[in-house]
Design a protein around this motif. Sequence first.
Motif: not given
Length: 131
Positions: A38-43, A66, A74-75, A78, A80
């Motif tokens: 999965s892709f995760h957009i940093s808060c 990770q 991060c994993r 990640y 930004y």
Amino acid sequence: FLLHPNMAHKKGMSTAKQHDDCIEFDSNDQKESIKVHSFHISCKSDPFTGEDMMGIILYQYNGKLQWELNGIRCRSGYIYLCKSSSLLLSQQDASSEYDSMHARCYKRLFGVDPDYTKIVGAGFAFKKSEN
């Protein structure tokens, strides 16, 4: 989301294969492939407002999928994002070794210059349409 094959090759990844549950990148210099589930957009990213933006996607750091660097966990996958205008205006984000907008983006997130011997990742940009 698709990664252009030329971008993958330039960043040390030879091929990208899409599976039902992940995208798998074969790495030119790693023993094992990198699987992104999965892709995760940093808060910590700037909010998207339609302005020009820079972004980085991190897949691996120091051989790990990770990791934590300067308090940022991060994993693989990640993401930004930061406003391009903030990087142009802020000299404290200038990367001393290899100054680029993506290097400034990385430094803004982690507080250190990118160590390209440890990072597997890619950079991208969003440019507001002039129409």
